[in-house]
Design an enzyme around this catalytic site. Structure first.
Site, PDB file in Angstrom:
ATOM      1  N   LYS A 101      14.415  34.146  68.678  1.00  0.00           N
ATOM      2  CA  LYS A 101      13.061  34.442  69.056  1.00  0.00           C
ATOM      3  C   LYS A 101      12.083  34.539  67.762  1.00  0.00           C
ATOM      4  CE  LYS A 101      14.130  34.131  73.545  1.00  0.00           C
ATOM      5  NZ  LYS A 101      15.463  33.440  73.958  1.00  0.00           N
TER       6      LYS A 101
HETATM    7  C1  LIG Z   1      16.179  33.974  75.272  1.00  0.00           C
HETATM    8  C2  LIG Z   1      15.598  33.921  76.619  1.00  0.00           C
HETATM    9  C3  LIG Z   1      16.175  34.832  77.531  1.00  0.00           C
HETATM   10  C4  LIG Z   1      17.173  36.078  77.356  1.00  0.00           C
HETATM   11  O1  LIG Z   1      16.951  36.863  76.424  1.00  0.00           O
HETATM   12  P1  LIG Z   1      18.388  37.622  75.885  1.00  0.00           P
HETATM   13  O2  LIG Z   1      17.388  38.714  74.759  1.00  0.00           O
HETATM   14  O3  LIG Z   1      19.274  36.777  74.951  1.00  0.00           O
HETATM   15  O4  LIG Z   1      18.783  38.311  76.944  1.00  0.00           O
HETATM   16  C5  LIG Z   1      15.848  34.905  79.034  1.00  0.00           C
HETATM   17  N1  LIG Z   1      14.892  34.171  79.416  1.00  0.00           N
HETATM   18  C6  LIG Z   1      14.383  33.175  78.575  1.00  0.00           C
HETATM   19  C7  LIG Z   1      13.229  32.233  78.888  1.00  0.00           C
HETATM   20  C8  LIG Z   1      14.824  33.086  77.365  1.00  0.00           C
HETATM   21  O5  LIG Z   1      14.395  32.072  76.419  1.00  0.00           O
END
Ligand SMILES: *Cc1c(COP(=O)(O)O)cnc(C)c1O
Length: 400
Positions: free
Chosen positions: A200
């Protein structure tokens, strides 16, 4: 050390790494983050403490929200939001099948039932015009996802939620810097949830947060993120030991000081990183504009795109061969996402047949994501465009 990209480079240890590889993503954590973590290690509180509080304050401030609760993942943030809203067994939550599985598994974790609604053909966001038809007496909340970084139509979704007394939990994992018609994540939702997962745009390897303007909801989330215990480690281990009580059933989702230390320096350069991804995105648009057989998701008027993912769409017959071609050309790609109702587990449990959500399925069969991250060199955009161009020009590359 430069503090940006490469300081913690382990690529040379990777036998398949080549100088001309175009990675899908690279973090830009470096000297500033090392120093911030060193400061935590020189102190005594590794778990949730002052650094987390500082991050929560600054992240809420960045988003213009009143409260932020630091957590260990976005999945946890979604689950905790639903739990803190009192949503559980017997309740239905409306969401989208064009997303990462966590948007839906968090609903199941809360004990509630996910109900899919199809998406807009262009943006891939939940289609607000289809939501009301999916509302039943059991519906308690809507869980929209701001796909790739373009916000959903939150005014329309809020109006529907108000008419039916529903909560809104925004999956804003792709959308930290985004806005739409001046509305920002968490502004019209009860909570907005963020991910600081490894790929991210803000990352602590693993991590997450929720933001809200509702102080009572934030307090409840704070309690439930740490076993329902009424005192934090920090409060228990002051100069005189304090007894604590368990006042609710909770989970273990509290962000720690090391995660917060990794995130704090990134907050200072968040707008610069976004500007850089916008520029790369514009360069992609230009470089790809002449290529026939490829289209881009439209940018919604009034949207400030968070530019988390840059996706293209191709004919379904070309998608997987193009993925292969790019991989063989040393270019990292991903698919965000194949429509999740078609994945094995959801097929077995939710049983929505092929054709149930045609717009989501159409995107799921056509989409692929190209490399995009703040420190990506500009010439990689041209490398990627050239490889895509070659695929569509050279017959031997084409799908049979
Ligand atoms: C990455 C992501 C998540 C999950 O995030 P985590 O921190 O790994 O639990 C949820 N929704 C979307 C759309 C994502 O891209």
């Amino acid at each position: 050390m430069t503090g940006r990209g490469g300081d913690l480079d382990t690529a040379t240890a990777d036998p398949i790494a080549r100088d001309d590889r175009v990675p899908f993503f690279r973090h830009d954590l470096g000297a500033a983050e090392l120093a911030a973590v060193a400061e935590i290690l020189s102190g005594s509180i590794l778990t949730t403490g002052e650094a987390v509080a500082r991050f929560e304050h600054l992240f809420a401030d960045y988003l213009g929200r009143r409260h932020c609760v630091g957590l260990t993942s976005c999945t946890g943030a979604l689950h905790l939001s639903l739990a803190a809203l009192g949503i559980g067994p017997g309740d239905e939550v409306i969401t989208t099948p064009m997303t990462f599985i966590a948007s839906t598994t968090s609903i199941i974790q809360a004990g509630a039932t996910p109900v899919f609604v199809d998406v807009e053909k262009g943006s891939g966001n939940i289609d607000a015009a289809l939501i009301e038809a999916a509302i039943t007496p059991r519906t308690r909340a809507i869980l929209p996802v701001h796909l790739y970084g373009q916000m959903c139509d939150m005014r329309a979704i809020r109006a529907i939620a108000d008419r039916h007394r529903l909560a809104i939990v925004e999956d804003s994992a792709h959308c930290v810097e985004g806005a739409r018609d001046g509305i920002r994540p968490g502004q019209l939702g009860d909570t907005a949830c963020f991910s600081f997962y490894a790929t991210k745009s803000l990352t602590s390897g693993e991590g997450g947060a929720l933001v809200t303007d509702d102080g009572a909801l934030a307090g409840r989330a704070r309690l439930l993120r740490h076993h329902g215990m009424d005192k934090s480690a920090h409060a228990r281990h002051g100069s005189v030991y304090q007894h604590w009580d368990m006042v609710a059933f909770g989970w273990k989702y509290n962000m720690d000081n090391i995660q917060a230390a990794l995130l704090l320096p990134q907050l200072e350069r968040i707008e610069a990183g976004h500007a850089r991804r916008c520029a790369l995105s514009d360069a992609y648009r230009q470089a790809l504009s002449g290529i026939e057989g490829l289209s881009l998701p439209p940018v919604i008027p009034g949207v400030r795109h968070a530019e988390h993912l840059f996706t293209i769409r191709v004919d379904p017959a070309h998608r997987d061969p193009l993925l292969r071609h790019l991989g063989e050309s040393g270019i990292g790609t991903a698919v965000n996402y194949r429509a999740i109702h078609l994945l094995d587990y959801f097929q077995r449990t939710l049983k929505a047949p092929h054709g149930s959500f045609p717009a989501a399925e159409a995107i799921g069969d056509r989409t692929l994501s190209l490399p995009l991250y703040a420190t990506m060199p500009q010439h990689h955009v041209e490398r990627v465009a050239a490889a895509i161009n070659a695929y569509f020009r050279e017959p031997h590359c084409r799908a049979p």
